[in-house]
Design a protein around this motif. Structure first.
Motif, mmCIF file in Angstrom:
data_model
loop_
_atom_site.group_PDB
_atom_site.id
_atom_site.type_symbol
_atom_site.label_atom_id
_atom_site.label_comp_id
_atom_site.label_asym_id
_atom_site.label_seq_id
_atom_site.Cartn_x
_atom_site.Cartn_y
_atom_site.Cartn_z
ATOM 1 N N ALA A 682 0.723 -1.226 0.064
ATOM 2 C CA ALA A 682 -0.075 -0.012 0.004
ATOM 3 C C ALA A 682 0.827 1.158 -0.100
ATOM 4 O O ALA A 682 2.021 1.229 0.585
ATOM 5 C CB ALA A 682 -1.029 -0.051 1.084
ATOM 6 N N SER A 683 0.352 2.187 -0.533
ATOM 7 C CA SER A 683 1.047 3.646 -0.487
ATOM 8 C C SER A 683 0.191 4.731 -0.492
ATOM 9 O O SER A 683 -0.933 4.792 -1.085
ATOM 10 C CB SER A 683 1.909 3.786 -1.639
ATOM 11 O OG SER A 683 1.364 3.370 -3.074
ATOM 12 N N ALA A 684 0.558 5.648 -0.002
ATOM 13 C CA ALA A 684 -0.302 6.849 0.305
ATOM 14 C C ALA A 684 0.435 8.354 0.071
ATOM 15 O O ALA A 684 1.357 8.272 0.771
ATOM 16 C CB ALA A 684 -1.210 6.871 1.380
ATOM 17 N N ASP A 685 -0.050 9.057 -0.600
ATOM 18 C CA ASP A 685 0.680 10.363 -0.615
ATOM 19 C C ASP A 685 -0.308 11.456 -0.515
ATOM 20 O O ASP A 685 -1.200 11.786 -1.225
ATOM 21 C CB ASP A 685 1.363 10.594 -2.083
ATOM 22 C CG ASP A 685 2.285 11.975 -2.474
ATOM 23 O OD1 ASP A 685 2.633 12.393 -1.112
ATOM 24 O OD2 ASP A 685 2.525 12.216 -3.338
ATOM 25 N N LEU A 686 -0.055 12.163 0.454
ATOM 26 C CA LEU A 686 -1.215 13.226 0.944
ATOM 27 C C LEU A 686 -0.528 14.379 1.069
ATOM 28 O O LEU A 686 0.682 14.790 1.723
ATOM 29 C CB LEU A 686 -1.576 13.111 2.321
ATOM 30 C CG LEU A 686 -2.159 11.841 2.678
ATOM 31 C CD1 LEU A 686 -2.605 11.729 4.214
ATOM 32 C CD2 LEU A 686 -3.465 11.273 1.848
ATOM 33 N N GLU A 710 -3.303 27.989 -3.224
ATOM 34 C CA GLU A 710 -3.193 26.963 -2.383
ATOM 35 C C GLU A 710 -4.078 25.693 -2.535
ATOM 36 O O GLU A 710 -5.293 25.836 -2.890
ATOM 37 C CB GLU A 710 -2.793 27.151 -0.860
ATOM 38 C CG GLU A 710 -3.927 27.748 -0.280
ATOM 39 C CD GLU A 710 -3.885 28.091 1.241
ATOM 40 O OE1 GLU A 710 -2.997 27.555 1.960
ATOM 41 O OE2 GLU A 710 -4.180 29.462 1.606
ATOM 42 N N GLY A 711 -3.515 24.552 -2.136
ATOM 43 C CA GLY A 711 -4.596 23.371 -2.365
ATOM 44 C C GLY A 711 -3.970 22.059 -1.785
ATOM 45 O O GLY A 711 -2.706 22.203 -1.275
ATOM 46 N N PHE A 712 -4.837 20.871 -1.755
ATOM 47 C CA PHE A 712 -4.381 19.880 -1.015
ATOM 48 C C PHE A 712 -4.980 18.698 -1.857
ATOM 49 O O PHE A 712 -6.030 18.676 -2.619
ATOM 50 C CB PHE A 712 -5.137 19.846 0.531
ATOM 51 C CG PHE A 712 -4.347 18.556 1.117
ATOM 52 C CD1 PHE A 712 -3.023 18.799 1.820
ATOM 53 C CD2 PHE A 712 -4.817 17.396 1.224
ATOM 54 C CE1 PHE A 712 -2.458 17.870 2.638
ATOM 55 C CE2 PHE A 712 -4.369 16.420 2.002
ATOM 56 C CZ PHE A 712 -3.172 16.592 2.703
ATOM 57 N N SER A 713 -4.275 17.620 -2.001
ATOM 58 C CA SER A 713 -4.695 16.385 -2.865
ATOM 59 C C SER A 713 -4.092 15.170 -2.258
ATOM 60 O O SER A 713 -3.098 15.066 -1.227
ATOM 61 C CB SER A 713 -4.241 16.651 -4.210
ATOM 62 O OG SER A 713 -4.876 15.536 -5.085
ATOM 63 N N THR A 714 -4.539 13.826 -3.008
ATOM 64 C CA THR A 714 -4.180 12.719 -2.430
ATOM 65 C C THR A 714 -3.867 11.837 -3.538
ATOM 66 O O THR A 714 -4.546 11.962 -4.544
ATOM 67 C CB THR A 714 -5.409 12.049 -1.227
ATOM 68 O OG1 THR A 714 -6.404 11.874 -2.193
ATOM 69 C CG2 THR A 714 -5.513 12.807 -0.301
ATOM 70 N N ARG A 715 -3.149 10.654 -3.359
ATOM 71 C CA ARG A 715 -2.678 9.587 -4.218
ATOM 72 C C ARG A 715 -2.978 8.544 -3.376
ATOM 73 O O ARG A 715 -2.194 8.217 -2.285
ATOM 74 C CB ARG A 715 -1.411 9.835 -4.778
ATOM 75 C CG ARG A 715 -1.209 10.966 -5.902
ATOM 76 C CD ARG A 715 -1.930 10.830 -7.044
ATOM 77 N NE ARG A 715 -1.582 11.993 -7.922
ATOM 78 C CZ ARG A 715 -2.069 13.175 -7.861
ATOM 79 N NH1 ARG A 715 -3.071 13.569 -6.926
ATOM 80 N NH2 ARG A 715 -1.742 14.259 -8.787
ATOM 81 N N LEU A 716 -3.598 7.474 -3.752
ATOM 82 C CA LEU A 716 -3.639 6.165 -2.984
ATOM 83 C C LEU A 716 -3.570 5.115 -3.742
ATOM 84 O O LEU A 716 -4.193 4.865 -4.769
ATOM 85 C CB LEU A 716 -5.182 6.190 -2.099
ATOM 86 C CG LEU A 716 -5.503 7.267 -1.081
ATOM 87 C CD1 LEU A 716 -6.632 7.048 -0.411
ATOM 88 C CD2 LEU A 716 -4.407 7.459 0.064
#
Length: 840
Positions: A682-686, A710-716
């Motif tokens: 598993a991998s998660a990038d916040l 500015e902003g925020f995102s995720t990769r799962l």
């Protein structure tokens, strides 16, 4: 006579051409042999299947050989009588060494190996000598300055290519258009065996990634924060692709064929032969692939003062392509003496494609009533031929790790493409464009790396590198109207010669004090760039750039009980040099007149300061690696989308230095053997960002274009691996990319589901694999872009759902032979994967 019978057998069982070479060579070393056999067992006298057993002749390396045990732990082979060092290596067991005098044939009896999980550290009764722990193959492991991914356990990319493999690598994402990014940043530096390579073509790109078969890849090194030893370019980090080479005594090899839909075929082979001090290898492959994609956009134009809509412009594009490709790499390495070796290799790569693109152009008024409709039809061809030659010399002053490595790489890539675009209005021909582009790239890379141990725990490393890259771009664009007489468009035609020379030197020191390990380094790079442009009408411009940068790096590690349980803290300074075609001062293509790209010869490099704080615990059953990171970028480059003129439908994209950006996040990677039959990776990038900057062009806009935001995102990503029985395994993978909002665009969420299965056949000499990419058909990118006086919604899908089935046959699999052991450094980790020395 015995040898002649053996050679005849090999010719029957192996590929005819390669076996002829191997047979002829082996006759030169012919000597009467004796047949020996034996069995490998554990401490409970249970058989150890598929263990590798290496017999190294102490008097003459040419008589050394190796074999694998069968499923009952038995082995047999023919050896020349003499004194042998025997090495036994098996997964989940400690590597063991012993010595034996072999004078006659017969059974050598049982050799016992010790399990890694054994509570005792003593040697077994049958094995004497040094015992070294050998870890089982893991798909992912953490080292001091990099993470290493092993694609051999990846079922989803079997029969695929490098782009498919990268889609499954932790900390790495592959966008729907083939763009590779790390932690949301697409400024990734690609290396092949530790250096830039013609295998990826000019400026890399999706075509280069798709032309390297997955079966040729041994491992991928993910370097998110490179040390001073590596070149300073690539603000997102470095992906070092290590290709397979010989690791076994005798003849080894495999052949893999695959079929897929959309129609695709691949045939790849990896062959190697190791005899004494000589190692030969040949990797090659080729195939055919069809592609299909779509891209839709809907642009609303409005009055910037009132916000009222003035009109709409819609484009719907469909693309189909066919491509053929092949590549081959061959070479050898030879030990000139016990301490000096030389290696030589050559590579050829060819890629050709044809594409058909249809674009519907629809104009509406403010009430969404049709004004006019036109269609653009474009035919394109592209061919690329790349050549590369490498030579390296490695010398060990002693066995304590005092080494020097020299290498030289010569590369050339020739890319030719044509575009024939025609626009029709209500089925009537309006105008057309013809484009002919030719780009020649030549590169010379020379380097030297030096290592000097100081005592038991310290080491000095230093080196020098020179890169010279010359790109010669020729663009000829023609335009026609009703009379079909094509005339040259001078504004869009010309020649640009881009010449870049980078001189670099580095030095770093690593050591360890008690549980604290540290590495400090400094790299200096001087870049000299000359850009000469000349249009067909004789207009010229010349741009010179000369700048020097210093790039420090600091790496700290602290053992929390052991080296497998560590805190990691590091810092490095990096540079993002503009790609050469970002600096070409005119559009390179007119195939889509409504959307053009124009370079910017005044573009300057960006600089980044990168910090990471990580934790890594690596046990037999699991690995956990969370990392907090922070990056500060100055002179950040953004792509500015502007209309060609006020009221024009033509939009031009160009890169500009617009300000600064900070980004931060948590990168979490996990592998776990939850049950003997079930594993996960598993991998998660916040991650988040904040940008500050603006761009103003008084000729094409009234107000400055702001990039503040500015902003925020995720990769799962979650990969589930199931072992159904001893021969059948399956994988199910889910990927999720969260929406992301920037100052100039906003993208929506995306999720993808993939499946793979793998079954071994023919007594483990064969493997059949099947996978489905994008089961649900959801892999597409929805984006809204903002600009002065317009707002554009767009959707892009790079490729539809695809299927692939592959069959692999493995020839004799010899024992894994590691490179000569150097004295362990303070972190027990090697640097990079360059066969001519560490990357710099």
């Amino acid at each position: 006579m015995t040898n002649k019978i053996e050679i005849s057998s090999i010719i029957k069982k192996r590929t005819l051409g390669l076996a002829f070479v191997l047979g002829a060579a082996s006759l030169a070393f012919a000597q009467q042999k004796v047949n020996v056999s034996g069995k490998i067992v554990d401490q409970q006298k249970n058989a150890v299947p598929y263990a590798s057993v290496t017999f190294s002749n102490k008097a003459n390396k040419l008589f050394s050989d190796a074999t694998l045990t069968d499923d009952k732990g038995n082995y047999q082979l023919a050896l020349t009588p003499g004194n042998y060092d025997i090495t036994i290596d098996a997964i989940d067991f400690k590597k063991s060494n012993l010595n034996k005098q072999i004078s006659a044939g017969g059974n050598l009896g049982n050799f016992t190996v010790t399990s890694e999980s054994s509570a005792t550290n003593g040697r077994t009764k049958d094995i004497e000598g040094v015992v070294i722990t050998a870890n089982a193959v893991k798909p992912y492991r953490v080292e001091l300055d990099k993470k290493v991914y092993d694609p051999s356990t990846d079922l989803l990319s079997k029969g695929g290519n490098l782009q498919d493999v990268l889609a499954n690598v932790p900390s790495v994402s592959v966008e729907t258009d083939g763009t590779v990014s790390m932690r949301g940043n697409s400024n990734v530096k690609f290396l092949i065996n530790g250096k830039p390579s013609s295998m990826l073509g000019i400026d890399s790109g999706a075509n280069g990634l798709q032309s390297i078969p997955a079966d040729q890849i041994e491992r991928i090194e993910v370097i998110t924060n490179p040390s001073s030893k590596f070149e300073a370019s690539g603000t997102a980090g470095i992906l070092n692709i290590i290709l397979k080479k010989s690791k076994g005594m005798g003849f080894n090899g495999s052949v893999t064929g695959s079929l897929g839909y959309l129609p695709s075929t691949n045939l790849n082979t990896n062959l190697s032969w190791k005899k004494g001090s000589w190692t030969w290898f040949l990797n090659g492959g080729g195939g055919y692939r069809e592609g299909e994609g779509k891209s839709d956009s809907d642009t609303r134009f409005f009055n910037t003062a009132t916000g009222a809509t003035t009109r709409y412009f819609e484009q719907n594009s469909k693309n189909k392509s066919e491509s053929n490709f092949y590549n081959a790499t061959a070479g050898f390495a030879v030990d000139l003496t016990e301490k000096t070796s030389i290696n030589l290799s050559g590579m050829v790569r060819n890629f050709s494609s044809e594409s058909k693109n249809k674009v519907d152009n629809i104009n509406y008024d403010a009430s969404r009533i049709l004004n006019n409709y036109s269609q653009t039809a474009a035919l394109g061809t592209s061919t690329n031929l790349s050549l590369q030659g490498d030579v390296g010399l490695d010398h060990k002053f002693n066995d304590a790790g005092h080494n020097i490595a020299l290498s030289l790489s010569l590369q050339k890539s020739n890319n030719e493409s044509t575009e024939d675009s025609r626009e029709f209005d209500q089925s009537y021909f309006q105008y057309g464009t013809l484009g002919n582009n030719n780009t020649v790239n030549k590169s010379i890379i020379g380097k030297v790396d030096y290592e000097l141990p100081i005592g038991e725990k310290s080491k000095i490393e230093a080196g020098y590198r020179i890169d010279n890259n010359t790109n010669d771009y020729d663009f000829l664009n023609k335009e026609t109207g009703f009379n079909l007489n094509y005339g040259i468009v001078d504004e869009y035609s010309g020649n640009t010669v881009y010449d870049e020379t980078i001189n670099a030197g580095y030095a770093q020191f690593k050591s360890k004090f008690d549980k604290l390990g540290y590495q400090v380094g400094l790299r200096a790079e001087n870049a000299q760039i000359n850009i000469e442009y000349q249009s067909l009408s004789g207009n010229t411009s010349n741009k010179k750039k000369d700048y020097t940068g210093f790039f420090p790096s600091v790496f700290l590690s602290y053992d929390l009980g052991s080296s497998n349980n560590q805190l990691l803290l590091n810092y490095s300074r990096r540079i993002n040099r503009p790609r050469s075609w970002f600096l070409i001062p005119y559009p390179t293509s007119l195939a889509n007149r409504q959307n053009l790209f124009r370079g910017n010869e005044d573009l300057d490099p960006s600089y980044i300061d990168s910090f990471e704080l990580g934790y890594a615990i690596q046990k037999k059953k699991f690995t956990i690696n969370p990392t907090l990171y922070y990056r500060k970028t100055t002179d950040d480059v953004k792509f500015v989308l502007l209309s060609q003129a006020i009221g024009s439908d033509v939009l031009i994209t160009s890169p500009y230095n617009v300000g600064n950006e900070t980004s931060y996040g948590l990168d979490l990677n996990l592998t776990a053997d939850l049950f003997p039959w079930y594993k996960i990776m598993a991998s998660a990038d916040l991650f988040g960002y904040k940008s500050e900057g603006s761009y103003f062009d008084p000729n094409r806009m009234v107000e400055p274009l702001s990039f503040d935001g500015e902003g925020f995102s995720t990769r799962l990503r979650l990969t589930n691996s199931f072992k159904i029985d001893k021969t059948l395994s399956m994988q199910v993978q889910g990927f999720y990319r969260g929406g992301q909002k920037t100052a100039s665009s906003e993208s929506k969420d995306m999720y993808v589901l993939n499946f793979g299965a793998n079954k071994t056949i023919w007594n483990n000499n064969g493997t059949i694999a099947f996978n489905i990419q994008d089961i649900l058909g959801t892999r597409g990118r929805n984006t809204t872009s903002f600009g002065p006086g317009y707002e554009r919604d767009s959707y892009m899908r790079w490729s539809p759902r695809s299927f692939n089935v592959s069959l692999t046959y493995r020839f004799k699999q010899g024992e894994k032979i590691d490179t000569p052991k150097r004295k362990k450094d303070i972190n027990s980790n090697s640097q990079g994967g360059d066969d001519q020395g560490p990357p710099m």
